[in-house]
Design a protein around this motif. Structure first.
Motif, short mmCIF file in Angstrom:
data_model
loop_
_atom_site.label_atom_id
_atom_site.label_comp_id
_atom_site.label_asym_id
_atom_site.label_seq_id
_atom_site.Cartn_x
_atom_site.Cartn_y
_atom_site.Cartn_z
N ILE A 175 0.86 -1.19 0.00
CA ILE A 175 0.00 0.00 0.00
C ILE A 175 0.89 1.24 0.00
CG2 ILE A 175 -1.87 1.25 1.11
CD1 ILE A 175 -2.66 -1.29 2.57
N TYR A 176 0.62 2.14 -0.95
CA TYR A 176 1.25 3.45 -0.95
C TYR A 176 0.27 4.42 -0.29
CZ TYR A 176 3.81 1.43 -5.04
OH TYR A 176 4.53 0.66 -5.91
N THR A 177 0.68 5.06 0.80
CA THR A 177 -0.23 6.02 1.43
C THR A 177 -0.40 7.30 0.61
OG1 THR A 177 1.55 7.04 2.73
CG2 THR A 177 0.33 5.24 3.77
N HIS A 178 0.68 7.70 -0.09
CA HIS A 178 0.58 8.92 -0.89
C HIS A 178 1.72 8.98 -1.90
CE1 HIS A 178 3.10 10.11 2.56
NE2 HIS A 178 3.51 11.16 1.89
N SER A 179 1.76 10.08 -2.64
CA SER A 179 2.52 10.14 -3.88
C SER A 179 3.92 10.72 -3.75
CB SER A 179 1.73 10.96 -4.92
OG SER A 179 1.34 12.23 -4.40
N HIS A 180 4.47 10.79 -2.54
CA HIS A 180 5.84 11.25 -2.38
C HIS A 180 6.81 10.08 -2.41
CE1 HIS A 180 4.27 15.14 -0.31
NE2 HIS A 180 4.44 15.31 -1.60
N VAL A 181 8.00 10.34 -2.93
CA VAL A 181 8.93 9.25 -3.26
C VAL A 181 9.37 8.41 -2.08
CG1 VAL A 181 11.09 10.53 -3.06
CG2 VAL A 181 10.89 8.71 -4.76
N ASP A 182 9.40 8.99 -0.88
CA ASP A 182 9.82 8.20 0.28
C ASP A 182 8.74 7.24 0.75
OD1 ASP A 182 8.54 10.67 0.94
OD2 ASP A 182 9.10 10.42 3.04
N HIS A 183 7.65 7.17 0.00
CA HIS A 183 6.56 6.27 0.35
C HIS A 183 6.29 5.23 -0.73
CE1 HIS A 183 5.62 8.65 3.94
NE2 HIS A 183 6.13 9.62 3.20
N TYR A 184 7.14 5.22 -1.75
CA TYR A 184 7.01 4.17 -2.76
C TYR A 184 8.33 3.75 -3.40
CZ TYR A 184 7.42 7.85 -6.35
OH TYR A 184 7.87 8.88 -7.13
N GLY A 185 9.39 4.56 -3.28
CA GLY A 185 10.59 4.39 -4.09
C GLY A 185 11.32 3.07 -3.91
#
Length: 660
Positions: A175-185
């Motif tokens: 799950i990605y909580t939001h669209s900033h790179v430290d949350h999906y990279g």
């Protein structure tokens, strides 16, 4: 935050070029000690804030299972991706050094409490292995990973730490909580894309995630990333006179940024999903801390996942790296909605930064404080603006009520009251303060020369500024001496005096980004700009995720409008079944594009696959090489295409900031 430290735009050279990871170069001139004024200012905070309250330290340690591995994480070429020992100088229980704001030092101590932690039965977090946390939920069939850090390398180390202590379990969802790179990279350090495509792993994200993840830092990415090198203190040595953290976390990793497209989108407020046997009640929060963001409540755990909307700091409603301003009123209303929906039953609240909070009363208190903080900033900024006060007048005299100001979670470790208030003013009223004298001011260098002339010359200004420096008036010294630096960039005495003032302001700053801006500015004034390799953001995953429209818009930003002002050209671009057909029109210094359209009288037609376009962007091939191989076909007037490319500007990453 945060594509911020990692993200720079791709530069046009051929079409676009990628770059390599930057590493800090330490200052040639040593930092100075704290002055008596700075020591007095910092010491006074011990009597103003509740340092006796150790609740956050108890919570930050709660559930500790295992320490982070102490090995330095390196890339294939030996480059340092993450050094878990670099903040070892920050000791818990130690009084703040004279060169660090005691409140920021306290926050740095908390953030440095690292490792694998149990939040509640079946819920675990890996903390301080990157700027953000990675959360792991154990379910019926396996585990769900929430926000897999910035880099694949750090994410893999985090997963290995979990497996070592909890046993090997299959990842069934991300799950990605939001669209900033430290949350999906770091997603490719957690799962294999083949398993996602095969349906073995589901990837959840809020509506609009892919567009926002790719676009937010692309169009102005070069400027944002240069400023981010200031904001995150990437050029500073981690020590008591340099970088001590960013307030939200210590720093960002410097590994491989990856992205796997979501398979499942959360599109409606109140949407419920059963993920691996657990019931998630989702709440949409677009335009809060990120353009695409969501919170949720896990019913079986009585736990709120607050993404990045409820943390242990006043957050940015405007990021100092440069970004679109966020809406503090909407932000406060999302938190209020969360209280209304889950406040009577939640026993835990956690975010993807900092540490969790336990106990219903404590959960609700934290949420109310955060809600009221953003609402107060919104409402009181507007109240004072409606009384006729300007942006800077409001910010200079603005203070949160004591109940909020003395709450640790409302302190400005990442955002600040000052720049959030200024952002709110601009959000509603724009940059103009209404005074026509400020409507068309001279640009910085021209104005600086006039200021210096009117004030009796550089020597007279510096003489008076030294007196102000001795009296501890560092804000004014930095402001006025900056005029001398812009009027006379080679004036070494001016550069050094401004650097000294900025350094003391940095030592006093409670906000991590403010400290980093001040100290990086001081370093560059003393030693010049260190022209290093630029950060790598044009990773293959990011490039592939760019829509053709986004790519053509990005090309348009690179058109030198002055050179192309009288040019006219029309092109057909066929990207095949995976990309579609586009018409490009160059006229009046502008490059427009239209989808699903073919110009009847195009100057040239270009045919290539989306894959070939990606390879050109990633510099795996050049346009000329692709033509020679037959991967790109150009019919019509090749000279017109060459002319178009000749108008493309390239951007120097290391542009000056504290000097003209």
């Amino acid at each position: 935050m945060k594509l911020y430290t990692l993200v720079s735009a791709m530069t046009v050279a051929g079409l676009l070029s990628t770059s390599v990871v930057a590493f800090p170069v330490m200052a040639q001139e040593m930092a100075k000690e704290a002055t008596a004024s700075t020591k007095n200012s910092n010491e006074a905070l011990y009597g103003q804030l509740p340092f006796f309250d150790k609740t956050d330290f108890s919570n930050a340690h709660k559930g500790f299972i295992a320490a982070l591995p102490q090995d330095v994480i390196k890339g294939e070429k030996g480059n340092v991706i993450w050094n878990p020992q670099q903040y070892a100088f920050i000791k818990e229980g130690q009084k703040a050094p004279a060169t660090v704001n005691p409140s920021l030092w306290r926050q740095a101590q908390l953030i440095n409490i690292s490792g694998l932690f149990e939040v509640t039965d079946g819920v675990y977090q890996v903390r301080n292995l990157d700027l953000s946390n990675m959360t792991i939920m154990e379910g019926k069939e396996g585990i769900t990973v929430i926000d897999p850090l910035v880099s694949a390398e750090t994410a893999k180390v985090g997963m290995d730490l979990y497996y070592k202590n909890r046993g090997k379990r299959p990842v069934v969802a991300v799950i990605y909580t939001h669209s900033h790179v430290d949350h999906y990279g770091g997603v490719r350090g957690v799962v294999d894309e083949a398993d996602v495509k095969a349906g073995k792993v589901k990837v959840y994200a809020p509506a609009g995630f892919m567009k926002e993840a790719v676009s937010e830092n692309i169009m102005a990415g070069n400027a944002m990333s240069r400023r981010a090198s200031y904001m995150y203190g990437n050029l500073l040595k981690p020590d008591a006179k340099g970088q001590v953290g960013a307030g939200l976390g210590t720093t960002t990793s410097a590994g491989t940024v990856t992205l796997i497209e979501p398979t499942n989108y959360i599109t409606e407020d109140g949407q419920k999903e059963v993920i691996d046997g657990l019931t998630y009640d989702f709440m949409m929060a677009p335009g809060s801390e990120a353009p695409s963001e969501m919170l949720w409540y896990v019913e079986e755990k009585k736990m709120i996942e607050a993404a990045e909307d409820v943390t242990h700091t006043l957050h940015n409603t405007y990021s100092l790296r440069g970004a679109k301003i966020r809406d503090p009123l909407a932000w406060s209303k999302y938190i209020n909605s969360a209280i209304e929906r889950w406040g009577d039953k939640a026993e835990i609240i956690m975010a993807q930064h900092h540490w969790p909070t336990w106990g219903n009363d404590n959960v609700v208190k934290l949420m109310k404080n955060q809600r009221d903080m953003y609402r107060y900033i919104n409402d009181q900024t507007l109240r004072l603006a409606n009384k006729g006060l300007t942006r800077d007048e409001i910010a200079a005299n603005f203070a949160l009520p004591d109940g909020l100001a003395k709450s640790w979670s409302s302190r400005g470790y990442y955002g600040s009251v000052s720049h959030d208030v200024k952002a709110t003013y601009v959000f509603y009223l724009g940059w103009f303060n209404g005074n026509p004298a400020t409507l068309d001011e001279l640009p910085p260098v021209d104005a600086a020369k006039k200021y210096v002339d009117y004030m009796g010359g550089a020597s007279a200004i510096l003489e008076r500024a030294k007196t102000d420096y001795a009296q501890g008036n560092y804000r004014w010294v930095a402001q006025v001496v900056s005029k001398v630096v812009f009027a006379e960039p080679t004036n070494k005495a001016a550069r050094n005096l401004e650097a000294d003032a900025l350094e003391q302001l940095g030592y006093q700053a409670e906000s991590g980004p403010w400290r980093n801006f001040y100290l990086t500015g001081a370093q560059e004034l003393r030693n010049g700009v260190q022209k290093l390799p630029t950060p790598n953001t044009a990773s293959p995953d990011t490039v592939r995720a760019m829509s053709p429209e986004m790519f053509f818009d990005f090309l348009g930003v690179h058109i030198n409008g002055v050179k192309a002002a009288n040019a006219k050209a029309v092109f057909n671009v066929n990207l095949g079944k995976d990309g579609g057909q586009y018409k490009l029109e160059l006229e009046n210094g502008v490059l427009n594009h239209s989808a699903n359209t073919v110009a009847k009288e195009a100057d040239a037609s270009i045919t290539l696959s989306r894959e070939t376009l990606n390879n050109i962007i990633l510099k795996q091939t050049t346009l000329k090489q692709a033509q020679e191989k037959g991967d790109v076909t150009v019919t019509g007037n090749q000279a017109k295409l060459d002319e178009l490319l000749s108008y493309m500007d390239s951007f120097d990453f290391w542009f000056n900031i504290v000097t003209p």
